[in-house]
Design an enzyme around this catalytic site. Structure first.
Site, PDB file in Angstrom:
ATOM      1  N   ASN A 205       5.104  17.123 -71.028  1.00  0.00           N
ATOM      2  CA  ASN A 205       4.075  16.100 -70.843  1.00  0.00           C
ATOM      3  C   ASN A 205       4.181  15.073 -71.961  1.00  0.00           C
ATOM      4  O   ASN A 205       4.232  15.438 -73.142  1.00  0.00           O
ATOM      5  CB  ASN A 205       2.673  16.731 -70.871  1.00  0.00           C
ATOM      6  CG  ASN A 205       1.571  15.697 -70.748  1.00  0.00           C
ATOM      7  OD1 ASN A 205       1.425  15.069 -69.702  1.00  0.00           O
ATOM      8  ND2 ASN A 205       0.803  15.503 -71.807  1.00  0.00           N
ATOM      9  N   GLU A 206       4.256  13.809 -71.583  1.00  0.00           N
ATOM     10  CA  GLU A 206       4.284  12.711 -72.554  1.00  0.00           C
ATOM     11  C   GLU A 206       5.384  12.918 -73.599  1.00  0.00           C
ATOM     12  O   GLU A 206       5.163  12.743 -74.793  1.00  0.00           O
ATOM     13  CB  GLU A 206       2.907  12.542 -73.208  1.00  0.00           C
ATOM     14  CG  GLU A 206       1.839  12.161 -72.195  1.00  0.00           C
ATOM     15  CD  GLU A 206       0.436  12.045 -72.778  1.00  0.00           C
ATOM     16  OE1 GLU A 206       0.264  12.340 -73.973  1.00  0.00           O
ATOM     17  OE2 GLU A 206      -0.478  11.647 -72.034  1.00  0.00           O
ATOM     18  N   ASN A 207       6.558  13.292 -73.111  1.00  0.00           N
ATOM     19  CA  ASN A 207       7.682  13.536 -74.021  1.00  0.00           C
ATOM     20  C   ASN A 207       8.310  12.250 -74.547  1.00  0.00           C
ATOM     21  O   ASN A 207       9.287  12.303 -75.307  1.00  0.00           O
ATOM     22  CB  ASN A 207       8.737  14.391 -73.317  1.00  0.00           C
ATOM     23  CG  ASN A 207       8.189  15.742 -72.904  1.00  0.00           C
ATOM     24  OD1 ASN A 207       7.886  15.960 -71.732  1.00  0.00           O
ATOM     25  ND2 ASN A 207       8.012  16.642 -73.852  1.00  0.00           N
TER      26      ASN A 207
ATOM     27  N   ARG B  15       4.260  15.947 -76.263  1.00  0.00           N
ATOM     28  CA  ARG B  15       4.324  14.929 -77.319  1.00  0.00           C
ATOM     29  C   ARG B  15       5.194  15.382 -78.502  1.00  0.00           C
ATOM     30  O   ARG B  15       5.639  16.506 -78.574  1.00  0.00           O
ATOM     31  CB  ARG B  15       2.929  14.546 -77.823  1.00  0.00           C
ATOM     32  CG  ARG B  15       2.020  13.946 -76.774  1.00  0.00           C
ATOM     33  CD  ARG B  15       0.691  13.507 -77.389  1.00  0.00           C
ATOM     34  NE  ARG B  15      -0.179  12.901 -76.384  1.00  0.00           N
ATOM     35  CZ  ARG B  15      -1.418  12.476 -76.628  1.00  0.00           C
ATOM     36  NH1 ARG B  15      -1.919  12.602 -77.848  1.00  0.00           N
ATOM     37  NH2 ARG B  15      -2.134  11.922 -75.680  1.00  0.00           N
TER      38      ARG B  15
END
Length: 794
Positions: A397-399, A361
């Site tokens: 992850n969840e970039n 994130r």
């Protein structure tokens, strides 16, 4: 020579004016000095405050100190401190001299204290002991990973083991084992190594390299003599005939031993490795050793009740064995490099691994931010290279989640993701790269997982197969990681909320920014639902029965195995907890554990749903559904001693694979027993509950009960009733426990019975109390009701 340094540590949580303050009282005891607390390592200075309902968890500096009696047996040898993880930034001091530092809370690092320790001996007051201080710091910093908006805590402390290591002046720093050209007949094994030779000694080194098969037989051996080298060097190459293959069912491990000898002494390193091949088939399933294997997976965070991220080896062993007991053969280690102990256990138990760096994130920062990503990827691959369980290196992850900067440059993120992908393949050509949830980068990595949360953050659970197939069709190599639902341990419903009548279908199944919040956004089960174990068991049952017939599917990984703490969920039924686990934060099994086991485990098992349910409710004479989860071929149910007949298991007969009965229950207590058979094996399970036929009104009173425990604790339970004294089994209000007097609440554990603020589950809540040999008064406040009190005695 290696020794764990678990005892003899002291800790101070807070900032100091400098390292001199760590030692000042040893010289100047008449000055103000901070107080230190004796601790054991691993230690996390956020062990309790991350789930304290009344504070935000501490982020800042924490200091550790110890004194070491050093006795290096090697002439001119090196004395090292090996840190398996120090969160999130660390500085290491020998007395007041800085000996090293590290950025990153999850990868290992080593600090050579040889010279600094020698200089510290001049401080006569320590009489031959070497004072060592470590500063750990988890202060918020936008230019480091992971982001503070991540759905997990950025813990602080010496949260993994610290080791004192003695090596000769020339030693082996790393031994890497490459396995290639694997078939049932042969396999090629290459051995590479790096030396640690800081003084650049030039005397010849003698090396003996041997490979030992899983049965203990030495199957290859050679000797090498030469000069010391810089960087990596190939030492030997062997071809194994008829190798014993590593698999999830039979995780056979070889050993590679490298013995080094110089005029400075001898050093030996043994690394385990496995012989196996794997393939994510393009537009197809996953294969291990040439055969299709459905990946049956889960996730884990390094998080545990009462210790935060500072798990002991015993805790890790218990957790991983439970995951294997459930029947899993795959795990994603989210969202950071995890302890070497976990990887060793995956190798031993036969659990395939996706391990990733904590680029999670927030966006993409500047050059120092990028360098930390590169460094952590390089360290993870280097340190966990030899583990046969690892098949995927996760790059992020969840970039796609913007937060940490006033810009969000997709092209810059794409460019850097491509760089990490290429770096990973240079460092390790034998494994693949993967990311989850970043649609604009999915073409850059080898394996991609979209966000699919059918039945929780979007849609309904019967849409699972549709959206999984769409995700599969959208990329060359697909794997679905992260699915599930929050489920509060002990909360059960007669008819769980599914959203079938309210939630629009055909709108996708992806989680979108803000969907985790408890308000706003589109109608979704995560907001409108009851967060019951009943619902999650039904959802899991549906997903798992679908997966059995999806012959194109590589696999899927439920999120997560264990409930974990998070700063972004203060309004959770257990505050600051993500409750999607199959077990609680202390590894207490929830009912879903047995649903997974009924599909995945080979060991015969049977489970009546649900042991923690005190009440069933309905009308007199109404037929109620009794559910059984089992992997046995057939089962027979008994209610109050009477057989209700047998059923045969059919995994496609939803729910419960056909093992369900509609029976008439008697008012009051009902006793249930199920007997099941799988081949020659017979298993059984029993439970009981009260069938409540009276209608109830709103909660009007709270009743308390006290149950002394054998270990000296007391369990205090609150239950709500209406004005007529009828239990209210659907009540879910918040309850706050308090205690005054000699005892203490055993709280801030992040479990349903370990939080002083918690929602009722089926009208009940409880907490453990340590009376500490005295008298206390407990208070219990339920929303909208008068506070009640109870005296507690030892």
């Amino acid at each position: 020579m290696r020794r764990r340094l678990t005892e003899g540590w002291e800790h101070y949580r807070g900032s100091l004016g400098g390292v001199w303050e760590v030692w000042r009282q040893d010289k100047l005891s008449n000055h103000f000095n901070v107080s230190w607390e004796a601790v054991t390592v691993p230690h996390c200075f956020n062990a309790f405050d991350t789930v304290d309902p009344d504070v935000q968890y501490y982020q800042g500096q924490g200091w550790y100190r110890t004194k070491l009696k050093l006795d290096n047996p090697y002439p001119r040898g090196r004395t090292l401190l090996h840190f398996e993880g120090a969160a999130q930034r660390a500085e290491i001091y020998v007395y007041t001299e800085k000996a090293g530092g590290h950025l990153g809370g999850y990868d290992e690092f080593t600090v050579d204290i040889t010279e600094a320790a020698r200089r510290a001996l001049a401080v006569g007051r320590y009489q031959g002991w070497t004072p060592v201080a470590v500063l750990c710091d988890n202060t918020r910093d936008l230019e480091t990973i992971p982001s503070d908006i991540s759905d997990f805590n950025l813990y602080g402390g010496l949260h993994r083991y610290v080791n004192l290591v003695y090596v000769p002046a020339v030693s082996l720093e790393r031994v890497l084992v490459d396995v290639s050209d694997v078939s049932g007949e042969t396999a090629k094994v290459r051995i590479r190594a790096r030396l640690y030779n800081p003084d650049r000694f030039a005397e010849n080194v003698e090396l003996q390299i041997s490979l030992t098969a899983p049965d203990g037989t030495v199957v290859a051996e050679t000797r090498v003599t030469g000069s010391p080298w810089e960087g990596e060097r190939e030492l030997a190459a062997f071809r194994l005939e008829s190798p014993a293959l590593w698999s999830t069912e039979n995780p056979r491990l070889y050993r590679c031993t490298v013995k080094l000898a110089t005029v400075h002494g001898k050093h030996e390193v043994t690394e385990r490795f496995g012989v196996r091949s794997f393939e994510f088939v393009r537009k197809g399933p996953f294969k291990l050793n040439g055969k299709r294997l459905l990946l049956r997976g889960t996730h884990r965070h390094e998080d545990y009740a009462g210790v935060g991220s500072a798990l002991t080896e015993e805790m890790m062993v218990r957790e991983m064995r439970m995951i294997k007991e459930m029947g899993a053969n795959f795990i994603r280690l989210g969202h950071y490099q995890q302890s070497r102990i976990i990887l060793d256990l995956c190798d031993e138990l036969g659990i395939l691994v996706w391990e990733e760096i904590p680029w999670c994130r927030g966006g993409l920062g500047g050059e120092s931010y990028k360098q930390q990503c590169r460094d952590m990827l390089t360290a993870m691959i280097d340190q966990h290279y030899n583990h046969p369980s690892v098949v995927l290196w996760g790059l992020g992850n969840e970039n796609d989640w913007e937060a940490d900067f006033d810009y969000f440059d997709k092209e810059a993120i794409r460019s850097f993701m491509k760089e990490l992908h290429e770096l990973s393949h240079r460092l390790d050509p034998s494994r693949l790269t993967a990311i989850r949830r970043c649609e604009f980068c999915k073409d850059l990595v080898d394996v991609y997982s979209p966000s699919i949360w059918a039945g929780w953050y979007r849609g309904i659970y019967t849409e699972y197969e549709k959206y999984t197939r769409e995700g599969f069709e959208s990329v060359d190599r697909f794997l679905h990681v992260e699915w599930g639902a929050d489920n509060v341990a002990g909360r059960h419903m007669e008819e769980p909320y599914t959203g079938f009548r309210v939630i629009r279908t055909g709108q996708g199944a992806d989680e979108r920014d803000g969907d985790y919040l408890m308000t706003g956004g589109a109608p979704r089960v995560s907001v409108l639902g009851d967060w019951s174990e009943t619902y999650f068991c039904e959802m899991a049952d549906w997903y798992l029965k679908c997966q059995e017939n999806m012959d194109w599917l590589t696999g899927a990984a439920q999120w997560p195995f264990k409930d974990f703490s998070t700063p972004v969920r203060p309004d959770s039924p257990v505050p600051y907890m993500n409750l999607k686990g199959i077990v609680e934060r202390d590894l207490t099994k929830k009912e879903a554990f047995y649903v997974f086991q009924s599909y995945w485990s080979e060991e015969p098992m049977v489970r009546l749903y649900a042991h923690s349910q005190k009440y069933r409710w309905g009308k007199p004479g109404e037929r109620k559904l009794i559910k059984v989860y089992s992997n046995c071929e057939e089962a027979e149910l008994f209610v109050n001693g009477r057989s209700q007949g047998g059923k045969r298991r059919n995994s496609q007969d939803f729910p419960c694979a056909g093992l369900r009965w509609e029976v008439e229950l008697q008012p009051g207590e009902n006793r249930l027993r199920v007997e099941a058979r799988k081949g020659d094996a017979a298993v059984a399970d029993e439970t009981s509950f009260v069938y409540l036929t009276q209608a109830w009104e709103e909660p009007a009173q709270v009743r308390l009960s006290v149950d002394p425990q054998k270990d000296g604790r007391v369990f205090l339970q609150a239950e709500v009733f209406d004005r007529h004294g009828v239990p209210c089994p659907d009540a879910a209000r918040f309850v706050r426990f308090g205690l005054a007097g000699d005892g203490r609440l055993i709280d801030n554990l992040g479990t349903v019975h370990g939080s002083r603020l918690v929602q009722l589950t089926n009208g009940r809540a409880g907490i453990y109390i340590d009376p500490q040999g005295g008298v206390s008064v407990a208070s219990v406040s339920v929303e909208g009701l008068p506070t009640v009190f109870r005296e507690i005695r030892a």
